[in-house]
Design a protein around this motif. Structure first.
Motif, mmCIF file in Angstrom:
data_model
loop_
_atom_site.group_PDB
_atom_site.id
_atom_site.type_symbol
_atom_site.label_atom_id
_atom_site.label_comp_id
_atom_site.label_asym_id
_atom_site.label_seq_id
_atom_site.Cartn_x
_atom_site.Cartn_y
_atom_site.Cartn_z
ATOM 1 N N THR A 149 0.400 60.526 -3.302
ATOM 2 C CA THR A 149 -0.843 60.807 -2.587
ATOM 3 C C THR A 149 -0.966 59.873 -1.387
ATOM 4 O O THR A 149 -1.310 60.299 -0.281
ATOM 5 C CB THR A 149 -2.053 60.622 -3.525
ATOM 6 N N LEU A 150 -0.647 58.624 -1.624
ATOM 7 C CA LEU A 150 -0.656 57.659 -0.521
ATOM 8 C C LEU A 150 0.305 58.116 0.575
ATOM 9 O O LEU A 150 -0.027 58.121 1.760
ATOM 10 C CB LEU A 150 -0.244 56.277 -1.054
ATOM 11 N N ARG A 151 1.484 58.522 0.159
ATOM 12 C CA ARG A 151 2.498 58.971 1.120
ATOM 13 C C ARG A 151 1.997 60.175 1.917
ATOM 14 O O ARG A 151 2.107 60.217 3.148
ATOM 15 C CB ARG A 151 3.787 59.323 0.368
ATOM 16 N N ARG A 152 1.433 61.141 1.230
ATOM 17 C CA ARG A 152 0.975 62.357 1.905
ATOM 18 C C ARG A 152 -0.200 62.072 2.833
ATOM 19 O O ARG A 152 -0.317 62.664 3.915
ATOM 20 C CB ARG A 152 0.591 63.414 0.862
ATOM 21 N N HIS A 153 -1.054 61.179 2.410
ATOM 22 C CA HIS A 153 -2.198 60.798 3.239
ATOM 23 C C HIS A 153 -1.710 60.209 4.568
ATOM 24 O O HIS A 153 -2.193 60.584 5.645
ATOM 25 C CB HIS A 153 -3.051 59.780 2.472
ATOM 26 N N LEU A 154 -0.762 59.299 4.478
ATOM 27 C CA LEU A 154 -0.271 58.646 5.695
ATOM 28 C C LEU A 154 0.519 59.616 6.568
ATOM 29 O O LEU A 154 0.375 59.634 7.788
ATOM 30 C CB LEU A 154 0.584 57.430 5.321
ATOM 31 N N ILE A 155 1.338 60.424 5.936
ATOM 32 C CA ILE A 155 2.155 61.363 6.692
ATOM 33 C C ILE A 155 1.278 62.368 7.438
ATOM 34 O O ILE A 155 1.533 62.702 8.594
ATOM 35 C CB ILE A 155 3.155 62.080 5.766
ATOM 36 N N ARG A 156 0.222 62.821 6.782
ATOM 37 C CA ARG A 156 -0.665 63.782 7.444
ATOM 38 C C ARG A 156 -1.227 63.222 8.741
ATOM 39 O O ARG A 156 -1.480 63.937 9.704
ATOM 40 C CB ARG A 156 -1.825 64.164 6.526
ATOM 41 N N GLN A 157 -1.403 61.902 8.755
ATOM 42 C CA GLN A 157 -1.949 61.273 9.949
ATOM 43 C C GLN A 157 -0.876 60.761 10.892
ATOM 44 O O GLN A 157 -1.175 60.094 11.864
ATOM 45 C CB GLN A 157 -2.849 60.115 9.541
ATOM 46 N N GLY A 158 0.372 61.040 10.540
ATOM 47 C CA GLY A 158 1.455 60.606 11.399
ATOM 48 C C GLY A 158 1.747 59.124 11.316
ATOM 49 O O GLY A 158 2.343 58.537 12.211
ATOM 50 N N ARG A 159 1.291 58.492 10.228
ATOM 51 C CA ARG A 159 1.589 57.077 10.053
ATOM 52 C C ARG A 159 2.877 56.944 9.245
ATOM 53 O O ARG A 159 3.043 57.598 8.218
ATOM 54 C CB ARG A 159 0.453 56.378 9.305
ATOM 55 N N PRO A 160 3.800 56.098 9.677
ATOM 56 C CA PRO A 160 5.084 56.003 8.988
ATOM 57 C C PRO A 160 4.972 55.335 7.617
ATOM 58 O O PRO A 160 4.178 54.406 7.436
ATOM 59 C CB PRO A 160 5.929 55.147 9.933
ATOM 60 N N VAL A 161 5.750 55.830 6.678
ATOM 61 C CA VAL A 161 5.708 55.310 5.317
ATOM 62 C C VAL A 161 7.053 55.579 4.663
ATOM 63 O O VAL A 161 7.725 56.570 4.991
ATOM 64 C CB VAL A 161 4.560 55.995 4.524
ATOM 65 N N LYS A 162 7.449 54.695 3.780
ATOM 66 C CA LYS A 162 8.681 54.909 3.022
ATOM 67 C C LYS A 162 8.399 54.573 1.559
ATOM 68 O O LYS A 162 8.022 53.454 1.236
ATOM 69 C CB LYS A 162 9.802 54.019 3.557
ATOM 70 N N VAL A 163 8.549 55.574 0.726
ATOM 71 C CA VAL A 163 8.241 55.401 -0.693
ATOM 72 C C VAL A 163 9.527 55.416 -1.514
ATOM 73 O O VAL A 163 10.335 56.334 -1.379
ATOM 74 C CB VAL A 163 7.297 56.521 -1.192
ATOM 75 N N VAL A 164 9.685 54.402 -2.328
ATOM 76 C CA VAL A 164 10.838 54.312 -3.216
ATOM 77 C C VAL A 164 10.347 54.306 -4.661
ATOM 78 O O VAL A 164 9.507 53.480 -5.025
ATOM 79 C CB VAL A 164 11.645 53.020 -2.945
ATOM 80 N N ILE A 165 10.803 55.242 -5.444
ATOM 81 C CA ILE A 165 10.494 55.256 -6.873
ATOM 82 C C ILE A 165 11.813 55.333 -7.633
ATOM 83 O O ILE A 165 12.595 56.266 -7.438
ATOM 84 C CB ILE A 165 9.582 56.445 -7.259
ATOM 85 N N ASN A 166 12.026 54.348 -8.476
ATOM 86 C CA ASN A 166 13.327 54.251 -9.133
ATOM 87 C C ASN A 166 13.397 55.086 -10.415
ATOM 88 O O ASN A 166 12.389 55.568 -10.926
ATOM 89 C CB ASN A 166 13.599 52.799 -9.501
ATOM 90 N N VAL A 167 14.602 55.233 -10.902
ATOM 91 C CA VAL A 167 14.827 55.806 -12.232
ATOM 92 C C VAL A 167 15.643 54.785 -13.004
ATOM 93 O O VAL A 167 16.719 54.376 -12.565
ATOM 94 C CB VAL A 167 15.604 57.134 -12.156
ATOM 95 N N THR A 168 15.110 54.349 -14.133
ATOM 96 C CA THR A 168 15.838 53.406 -14.971
ATOM 97 C C THR A 168 16.680 54.193 -15.962
ATOM 98 O O THR A 168 16.148 54.821 -16.878
ATOM 99 C CB THR A 168 14.859 52.471 -15.698
ATOM 100 N N ASP A 169 17.981 54.176 -15.713
ATOM 101 C CA ASP A 169 18.855 55.013 -16.530
ATOM 102 C C ASP A 169 19.856 54.207 -17.364
ATOM 103 O O ASP A 169 20.861 54.763 -17.827
ATOM 104 C CB ASP A 169 19.556 56.059 -15.661
ATOM 105 N N VAL A 170 19.567 52.929 -17.555
ATOM 106 C CA VAL A 170 20.310 52.130 -18.543
ATOM 107 C C VAL A 170 19.280 51.296 -19.276
ATOM 108 O O VAL A 170 18.462 50.626 -18.629
ATOM 109 C CB VAL A 170 21.267 51.103 -17.903
#
Length: 462
Positions: free
Chosen positions: A48-69
């Motif tokens: 939601t944070l990402r979409r909010h910023l993107i809609r306004q043309g503000r740059p954002v980079k979201v990283v969400i990991n996957v713990t697979d061990v």
RNA sequence: GGCGACGUGGCCGAGUGGUUAGGCAGCGGCCUGCAAAGCCGCGUACACCAGUUCGAUUCUGGUCGUCGCCUCCA
């Protein structure tokens, strides 16, 4: 407009991010099982944070990991009788598929622990070299005593933790508070990696430090996750990262409240979980997203049929307003006032999200705009053109919450239209028994028929 | 026991030192063959006890209660 977020470390709400893209890391799932609705909350918050910023043309980079061990993955794979890498891959796929169904898009990067091994090992080496970590029989531990502000994030006092005596005393640990960065391979573990300390795999906390730094740099703006990760996970991450760099790691620690199921936290260990996939099947993505949006992310929230039904009802109201706006054909006498209100409400929506993601308030603005639209429409004061404008502005903000689907309407199939036509004729002939029967028949096919001045309107149920 | 969050009308949920958040549900009305949708009207809530104040739901202190973390956990 400045984004303000509440930071757990300082317990203050302040400006988040500076120049450049907002760097956001959020702790993703450990894939030892299908995820539940509670696991989806931090994902929804970050996206939601990402979409909010993107809609306004503000740059954002979201990283969400996957713990697979992880220990639980080894155990679950063993129970399922398949190799743990295969098991983890399957569950990772299920996680992606489940969260895809929310319709919020994907994070910019979704790193796996298994794909970050060199960075993890390098980070551990740095910590060993700088005296924050030590090796012992193939394990490597973080020396908590080497990090003076340990406990500051979760407001735990190390001496108090020691007194509790509940911390696990490992074989080679210098202090019971020390935690593993690297764990030597055990004979029954079928996935391991070579390291300077021998074969093994990373401890739970080091991976997040390594993945965040690998993709966002040594200093990040926002670090999210469930409140239950505050201690020990985030406390340890902070110790590792800042121990390694000597610099502050995170500007805003974002912690979402827990989902409650029958008065208790929804948790796999308690056993009161609703799988995300099942919830999506039963309620649909929009109702689930609305449920999340109706509560502030930091509040605990109740997950039950009642709160879900309320979320759905609230959504129906917005859906109706959008439908009505699409049919506007008034004289336009209310256009200026309504479009002006749309502008104001849209700006207020943005401001609410900028204020620590106040989604309940943001949503209220949309409800108020919908109400204003309905009133103007009822007065016949909205032109088709203004109806479109207001509708578009509503949809534009709903899209941020992943709710643009409210604007989609399913056209009734031919057979249903035929039934509605027959009902119209029956009514004209004042054969109301037949008309009511046809209404039931139409309902059975998933549509509600409404009388309209110029005939009928068919609205999909649900 | 330690640390933290929180307690607003039937439910969800904003907010403010004195003036209507909003939604859902409910009741009455308009509309309708009956409905549905929509519109109009209706509820003076802020855990409790003190204190500060001309005035507190909003500030201060205390009490009670709920939840979370302290152990794998979003």
């Amino acid at each position: 407009m400045t984004l303000k977020l509440h930071d757990t470390l300082s317990s203050c709400t302040g400006a988040a991010g500076g120049d450049g893209p907002l760097r956001v890391y959020s702790c993703g799932p450990t894939v030892y099982d299908r995820i539940h609705v509670g696991n989806a909350r931090p994902f929804v918050v970050a996206m939601t944070l990402r979409r909010h910023l993107i809609r306004q043309g503000r740059p954002v980079k979201v990283v969400i990991n996957v713990t697979d061990v992880n220990d639980k993955i080894y155990a679950a794979a063993r129970a399922a009788g398949i190799p743990s890498p295969d098991f983890a891959a399957e569950m990772t796929g299920a996680y992606i598929a489940d969260t895809d169904r929310l319709g919020l898009g994907r994070p910019d990067v979704e790193p796996r622990v298994t794909g970050t091994m060199p960075a993890i090992i390098a980070l551990i080496e740095t910590l060993v070299e700088s005296g924050h970590a030590y090796a012992a029989d193939g394990d490597v531990y973080y020396a908590v005593a080497s990090f003076p502000t340990y406990g500051a994030l979760s407001r735990q006092r190390p001496d108090q933790l020691l007194e509790e005596g509940r911390v696990e005393v490992g074989d080679g640990k210098r202090s019971p508070l020390d935690f593993a960065l690297w764990k030597a391979r055990k004979p029954d573990e079928d996935a391991w990696w070579d390291s300077p300390w021998g074969p093994g795999r990373p401890g739970w906390h080091i991976e997040c430090s390594a993945m965040a730094m690998a993709h966002l740099g040594e200093r990040i703006d926002v670090h999210g996750g469930g409140l239950d990760l505050l201690f020990p996970h985030h406390e340890n991450e902070r110790a590792q990262s800042e121990g390694a760099t000597g610099e502050p790691f995170v500007s805003s620690w974002l912690h979402n409240g827990m989902l409650r199921f029958s008065g208790e936290k929804m948790s796999k260990s308690v056993g009161n979980v609703a799988r995300l996939a099942d919830a999506l099947d039963e309620w649909g993505a929009e109702t689930l997203l609305l449920l999340f949006a109706r509560a502030h992310y930091r509040s605990p929230m109740d997950y039950n049929d009642d709160t879900l039904a309320q979320a759905r009802a609230a959504g129906d109201g917005l859906r109706e307003a959008l439908r009505a706006l699409a049919t506007a054909a008034g004289d336009g006498s209310g256009d200026a006032e309504l479009t002006d209100e749309a502008r104001r409400r849209a700006a207020a929506f943005d401001a609410a999200l900028d204020n620590d993601l106040a989604t309940p308030q943001a949503l209220a603005e949309l409800h108020q705009l919908a109400g204003a639209g309905n009133r103007a429409l009822a007065a016949g004061a909205v032109s088709a053109r203004a109806g479109d404008v207001v509708r578009a502005s509503l949809l534009d903000r709903l899209e941020v919450l992943g709710l643009a689907g409210f604007g989609h309407s399913t056209a009734a199939p031919e057979d249903v239209r035929l039934l509605a036509q027959q009902r119209l004729e029956a009514r004209a002939a004042r054969d109301f028994a037949r008309a009511d029967m046809l209404r039931d028949e139409i309902a059975a096919r998933g549509f509600a028929v409404r009388d309209a001045p110029d005939g009928f309107e068919l609205v999909p149920t649900r």
